[in-house]
Design an enzyme around this catalytic site. Sequence first.
Site, PDB file in Angstrom:
ATOM      1  N   LYS A  38     -30.139  71.278  48.469  1.00 21.61           N
ATOM      2  CA  LYS A  38     -30.007  69.954  49.218  1.00 21.61           C
ATOM      3  C   LYS A  38     -29.590  70.802  50.947  1.00 21.61           C
ATOM      4  CE  LYS A  38     -27.639  66.905  52.068  1.00 21.61           C
ATOM      5  NZ  LYS A  38     -26.216  66.898  52.117  1.00 21.61           N
ATOM      6  N   ARG A  77     -15.994  76.328  52.340  1.00 19.33           N
ATOM      7  CA  ARG A  77     -16.696  76.943  52.990  1.00 19.33           C
ATOM      8  C   ARG A  77     -16.272  77.538  53.634  1.00 19.33           C
ATOM      9  NH1 ARG A  77     -15.601  71.545  53.930  1.00 19.33           N
ATOM     10  NH2 ARG A  77     -16.149  69.616  52.375  1.00 19.33           N
ATOM     11  N   PRO A 133     -35.181  67.348  52.003  1.00 19.98           N
ATOM     12  CA  PRO A 133     -33.890  66.961  51.431  1.00 19.98           C
ATOM     13  C   PRO A 133     -33.327  65.573  51.363  1.00 19.98           C
ATOM     14  CG  PRO A 133     -33.888  68.408  53.288  1.00 19.98           C
ATOM     15  CD  PRO A 133     -35.485  67.664  53.459  1.00 19.98           C
TER      16      PRO A 133
END
Length: 282
Positions: A225, A180, A242
Amino acid sequence: MLVREKNFDIRKIADSGQCFRMNETKDGVWKIVARDRLLWVAEVEGSKESKKSDKSEESGKDHIYDFSCTEEEYEDFWKDYFDIACDYSRFTDRIDKKDKYLTKAAVYGYGMKILRQDIFETLISFIISQRKNIPAIKNSVEKICEKFGHDIGGAYSFPTPEELFLADLESLKECSLGYRAEYIYKTVRLILEGEFDLDGLRRDKEISNKLLLEKLMNLPGVGIKVANCTSLFGFHRLEAFPRDVWIKRIEDNYYNGHFDEDKYQGFAGVLQQYMFYYERSK
């Protein structure tokens, strides 16, 4: 200052997965950091018990909280941040009475609010959230704040885009971000170098949520999402819905595989939060 509200429960908001900088101390006081502000919130003895329970909450009794801010700070920032002025019965009153699951979830989640969070902080936090549980997300967020934010007296602010721009990729990886880290590194540069106008999206009140999601998904590591979470919790688009493993489980068990959010246009995201909180708390 004292804040007295019926439909406002700090514990339920903190446990709802929409924010990663609300934490209860061992003394039962909530430490809340938003942007570059720190707030301590304590429930006043004698107000409604707000600990998790298997029982549905009654809605007739006030919660009374002691906020560590001045009245001016409350009116200027925290009242809006907690969306206190919004009457959420305008959403729950429109739930299909035949939908027993959603009705129970809304009663159980009474006191939930959708926070009005900083858009950049929300975006980065939910990029971090991918394939992580909530304690791990909180850990990474705090590491980023301590490393790249600034001291606000008892906590560290969430870093601004400019502060994160100074971070190199290896420094980001030191915050337990894994793959990430590269998403965040690239996203910050796209925003500050003018290739992605995040502030323009914030100002554009006419943009449809569908188009907003499409634009957000142009960013590295932002799928549907994360885009929906950013839309709901950052842009305060209450129609955003979501879907994570909890919501998909609810859909499979109670809605033949799909919850029709179009039935609740304009506020399906509020109902999603009730469902998420109820399912995780049962």
